[in-house]
Scaffold this motif. Structure first.
Motif, PDB file in Angstrom:
ATOM      1  N   UNK A 198       0.783  -0.985   0.088  1.00  0.00           N
ATOM      2  CA  UNK A 198      -0.118   0.153  -0.055  1.00  0.00           C
ATOM      3  C   UNK A 198       0.978   1.147  -0.084  1.00  0.00           C
ATOM      4  N   UNK A 199       1.089   2.342  -0.405  1.00  0.00           N
ATOM      5  CA  UNK A 199       1.862   3.175  -0.778  1.00  0.00           C
ATOM      6  C   UNK A 199       1.107   4.156   0.239  1.00  0.00           C
ATOM      7  N   UNK A 200       2.540   4.774   0.493  1.00  0.00           N
ATOM      8  CA  UNK A 200       1.969   5.291   1.803  1.00  0.00           C
ATOM      9  C   UNK A 200       2.367   7.271   1.232  1.00  0.00           C
ATOM     10  N   UNK A 201       1.111   7.918   1.527  1.00  0.00           N
ATOM     11  CA  UNK A 201       1.021   9.418   1.598  1.00  0.00           C
ATOM     12  C   UNK A 201       1.168  10.309   2.644  1.00  0.00           C
ATOM     13  N   UNK A 202       2.440  11.166   2.469  1.00  0.00           N
ATOM     14  CA  UNK A 202       3.389  11.523   3.287  1.00  0.00           C
ATOM     15  C   UNK A 202       2.597  13.513   3.307  1.00  0.00           C
ATOM     16  N   UNK A 203       0.816  13.885   2.297  1.00  0.00           N
ATOM     17  CA  UNK A 203       0.875  15.428   2.160  1.00  0.00           C
ATOM     18  C   UNK A 203       0.712  15.918   3.272  1.00  0.00           C
ATOM     19  N   UNK A 204      -0.038  14.853   4.430  1.00  0.00           N
ATOM     20  CA  UNK A 204      -0.304  16.197   5.564  1.00  0.00           C
ATOM     21  C   UNK A 204       0.119  16.018   6.839  1.00  0.00           C
ATOM     22  N   UNK A 205       1.158  14.637   6.490  1.00  0.00           N
ATOM     23  CA  UNK A 205       1.983  14.594   7.742  1.00  0.00           C
ATOM     24  C   UNK A 205       2.972  15.423   8.667  1.00  0.00           C
ATOM     25  N   UNK A 206       2.979  15.900   9.813  1.00  0.00           N
ATOM     26  CA  UNK A 206       4.222  16.751  10.407  1.00  0.00           C
ATOM     27  C   UNK A 206       5.470  15.982   9.742  1.00  0.00           C
ATOM     28  N   UNK A 207       6.706  17.094   9.885  1.00  0.00           N
ATOM     29  CA  UNK A 207       8.461  16.669   9.075  1.00  0.00           C
ATOM     30  C   UNK A 207       9.085  15.932   9.671  1.00  0.00           C
ATOM     31  N   UNK A 208       8.564  15.235  11.485  1.00  0.00           N
ATOM     32  CA  UNK A 208       9.425  14.795  12.020  1.00  0.00           C
ATOM     33  C   UNK A 208       8.230  13.055  11.469  1.00  0.00           C
ATOM     34  N   UNK A 209       7.270  13.211  11.252  1.00  0.00           N
ATOM     35  CA  UNK A 209       6.240  12.035  10.895  1.00  0.00           C
ATOM     36  C   UNK A 209       6.705  11.938   9.585  1.00  0.00           C
ATOM     37  N   UNK A 210       7.349  13.029   9.157  1.00  0.00           N
ATOM     38  CA  UNK A 210       8.070  12.210   7.353  1.00  0.00           C
ATOM     39  C   UNK A 210       9.346  11.561   7.507  1.00  0.00           C
ATOM     40  N   UNK A 211       9.974  12.020   8.147  1.00  0.00           N
ATOM     41  CA  UNK A 211      10.999  11.211   8.457  1.00  0.00           C
ATOM     42  C   UNK A 211      11.213  10.113   9.584  1.00  0.00           C
ATOM     43  N   UNK A 212      10.136   9.958  10.230  1.00  0.00           N
ATOM     44  CA  UNK A 212       9.603   8.300  10.772  1.00  0.00           C
ATOM     45  C   UNK A 212       9.375   7.565   9.428  1.00  0.00           C
ATOM     46  N   UNK A 213       8.397   7.587   8.607  1.00  0.00           N
ATOM     47  CA  UNK A 213       8.101   7.076   7.110  1.00  0.00           C
ATOM     48  C   UNK A 213       9.308   6.900   6.885  1.00  0.00           C
ATOM     49  N   UNK A 214      10.370   7.638   6.372  1.00  0.00           N
ATOM     50  CA  UNK A 214      11.264   7.564   5.533  1.00  0.00           C
ATOM     51  C   UNK A 214      12.361   6.565   6.125  1.00  0.00           C
ATOM     52  N   UNK A 215      12.604   6.949   7.545  1.00  0.00           N
ATOM     53  CA  UNK A 215      13.618   5.598   7.911  1.00  0.00           C
ATOM     54  C   UNK A 215      12.850   4.338   8.399  1.00  0.00           C
ATOM     55  N   UNK A 216      10.953   4.309   7.930  1.00  0.00           N
ATOM     56  CA  UNK A 216      11.016   2.724   8.660  1.00  0.00           C
ATOM     57  C   UNK A 216      10.086   2.137   6.908  1.00  0.00           C
ATOM     58  N   UNK A 217       9.628   2.670   6.404  1.00  0.00           N
ATOM     59  CA  UNK A 217       9.557   2.261   5.015  1.00  0.00           C
ATOM     60  C   UNK A 217      10.659   1.904   3.857  1.00  0.00           C
ATOM     61  N   UNK A 218       9.983   0.684   3.065  1.00  0.00           N
ATOM     62  CA  UNK A 218      11.478   0.315   2.053  1.00  0.00           C
ATOM     63  C   UNK A 218      10.819   1.055   1.283  1.00  0.00           C
ATOM     64  N   UNK A 219       9.331   1.546   0.677  1.00  0.00           N
ATOM     65  CA  UNK A 219       8.978   2.033  -0.291  1.00  0.00           C
ATOM     66  C   UNK A 219       9.207   3.238  -1.100  1.00  0.00           C
ATOM     67  N   UNK A 220       9.511   3.942  -2.178  1.00  0.00           N
ATOM     68  CA  UNK A 220       9.504   5.369  -1.997  1.00  0.00           C
ATOM     69  C   UNK A 220       8.400   6.400  -2.046  1.00  0.00           C
ATOM     70  N   UNK A 221       9.053   7.765  -1.438  1.00  0.00           N
ATOM     71  CA  UNK A 221       8.494   8.648  -0.688  1.00  0.00           C
ATOM     72  C   UNK A 221       7.222   8.692  -1.135  1.00  0.00           C
ATOM     73  N   UNK A 222       6.452   8.771  -1.288  1.00  0.00           N
ATOM     74  CA  UNK A 222       5.110   9.920  -1.639  1.00  0.00           C
ATOM     75  C   UNK A 222       4.522  10.866  -1.580  1.00  0.00           C
ATOM     76  N   UNK A 223       4.528  12.287  -1.695  1.00  0.00           N
ATOM     77  CA  UNK A 223       3.213  13.074  -1.417  1.00  0.00           C
ATOM     78  C   UNK A 223       2.273  13.375  -2.138  1.00  0.00           C
ATOM     79  N   UNK A 224       1.680  13.057  -2.037  1.00  0.00           N
ATOM     80  CA  UNK A 224       0.219  12.860  -3.577  1.00  0.00           C
ATOM     81  C   UNK A 224      -0.441  14.413  -4.118  1.00  0.00           C
ATOM     82  N   UNK A 225      -0.228  15.309  -3.212  1.00  0.00           N
ATOM     83  CA  UNK A 225      -0.670  16.342  -3.337  1.00  0.00           C
ATOM     84  C   UNK A 225       0.510  17.603  -2.354  1.00  0.00           C
ATOM     85  N   UNK A 226       0.908  17.558  -2.407  1.00  0.00           N
ATOM     86  CA  UNK A 226       1.821  18.799  -2.139  1.00  0.00           C
ATOM     87  C   UNK A 226       2.294  19.980  -3.542  1.00  0.00           C
ATOM     88  N   UNK A 227       3.606  21.188  -2.359  1.00  0.00           N
ATOM     89  CA  UNK A 227       3.703  22.259  -3.122  1.00  0.00           C
ATOM     90  C   UNK A 227       5.312  22.239  -2.454  1.00  0.00           C
TER      91      UNK A 227
END
Length: 348
Positions: A198-227
């Motif tokens: 399942x794709x994990x979307x980082x669009x609404x998460x805090x920056x710390x949450x972003x880095x938590x996903x980055x160090x845990x997931x083995x899949x590409x990092x995705x922010x589905x609707x961010x600028x």
């Protein structure tokens, strides 16, 4: 016409409200309406061939705060939601999606070949996404059921906190580093998503949450609707460092059409020129490369530039990108194949 696979829309929210008000959501989508941004006829007119359709649990009447004299605003985070009513609403939206699929108004797609087949056949390719996981409990049992029903993407949080982590507020100017990241069960959710594909979307998460996903997931990092935060300093946008991490994993960012995330002043003003959209695309392409950028409109969930207006106007952005110098190969990647690559790398 360049066919577009869009990384985020809230059409199911609008159709769910139609159902709650006694209307027929299948007819509304299939035959068209003047409401909102997406239905079948307008999608076809604008080359919108498919997208990630969000199952989002609304937070009452959350309204963006008015800017102060300096143009700044901070909208308080929505309150956390209870699990049982959230699950009820999620199931109602899944039901609408399944009815649309049975009526052949769209096709729920669980694999990349299914997306490609729907696009060839001129049927809207719906990929089901969950925006905020309040409908899933600590034991994650519901995640397996939702996945079996077609869920292929989720964002652990929306712009509110839940048992999985912390969301960022709608605020300007503000860093995305606003609160803690994932909780312990949030880490479990990320690992379960990797297991299921399942794709994990980082669009609404805090920056710390972003880095938590980055160090845990083995899949590409995705922010589905961010600028780009450097261009529009709202808490929802991505810092250069975050975009660098997305590039390193060969991940993806989908351009959000929301004017509050495009304008330098972050105002909710539809009189927003398309060159601001191109500017954000240019910045992301320069920072991450053409393979890591796509579209994530937020149709039916935000104010979009009046020149686009709705899904029927989607080709105006394509034309603006073409006029800015993007060639055919690059447009194909931006409009659809970059999303399909992410799905191919993540889905099991």
């Amino acid at each position: 016409m360049e066919l577009v696979f869009d990384g985020h829309n809230d059409v199911l929210l609008r159709l769910w409200r139609t159902m709650r008000n006694g209307g027929d959501p299948v007819r509304e989508f299939a035959e068209g309406t003047c409401e909102g941004h997406i239905d079948g006829p307008r999608a076809r007119a604008g080359g919108l061939a498919g997208g990630l359709c969000a199952i989002y649990i609304p937070s009452g009447d959350l309204i963006l705060q008015e800017p102060d004299l300096n143009g700044h605003y901070v909208t308080p985070l929505a309150a956390p939601l209870e699990r049982t009513p959230s699950l009820d609403i999620a199931l109602e939206k899944f039901s609408i999606a399944l009815k649309l699929d049975r009526a052949k108004a769209w096709a729920i797609c669980r694999t990349v070949p299914e997306i490609e087949a729907a696009m060839r056949d001129g049927i809207f390719a719906c990929v089901l996404h969950m925006e905020g996981c309040e409908a899933i409990g600590h034991d994650l049992a519901a995640l397996d059921v939702f996945h079996a029903a077609g869920l292929r993407s989720l964002g652990p949080v929306w712009s509110r906190h839940n048992i999985f982590g912390y969301g960022v507020p709608f605020a300007y100017p503000m860093s995305p580093d606003t609160a803690p990241g994932l909780t312990n069960v949030g880490f479990d959710l990320v690992r379960a998503c990797d297991r299921l594909g399942i794709v994990i979307d980082l669009a609404h998460i805090t920056e710390k949450g972003f880095w938590d996903v980055a160090k845990t997931s083995t899949n590409p990092l995705v922010a589905s609707h961010s600028n780009v935060h450097a261009l529009t300093a709202v808490a929802r946008n991505l810092t250069d460092k975050q975009m660098d991490a997305i590039r390193e994993t060969k991940g993806l960012v989908g351009l959000n059409y929301a004017v509050t995330m495009l304008r330098p002043d972050a105002r909710d003003d539809a009189r927003t020129p398309l060159d601001l959209m191109v500017r954000h695309i240019d910045y992301m392409v320069e920072r991450m490369g053409i393979d890591c950028v796509a579209l994530g409109s937020d149709f039916d969930g935000a104010t979009v530039p009046e020149e686009i207006h709705d899904a029927a106007g989607n080709q105006k952005l394509v034309a603006a990108l073409k006029n800015a110098g993007y060639g055919q190969e690059d447009l194909i990647k931006l409009c659809r194949t970059n999303w399909l690559r992410i799905f191919s790398q993540t889905w099991r």
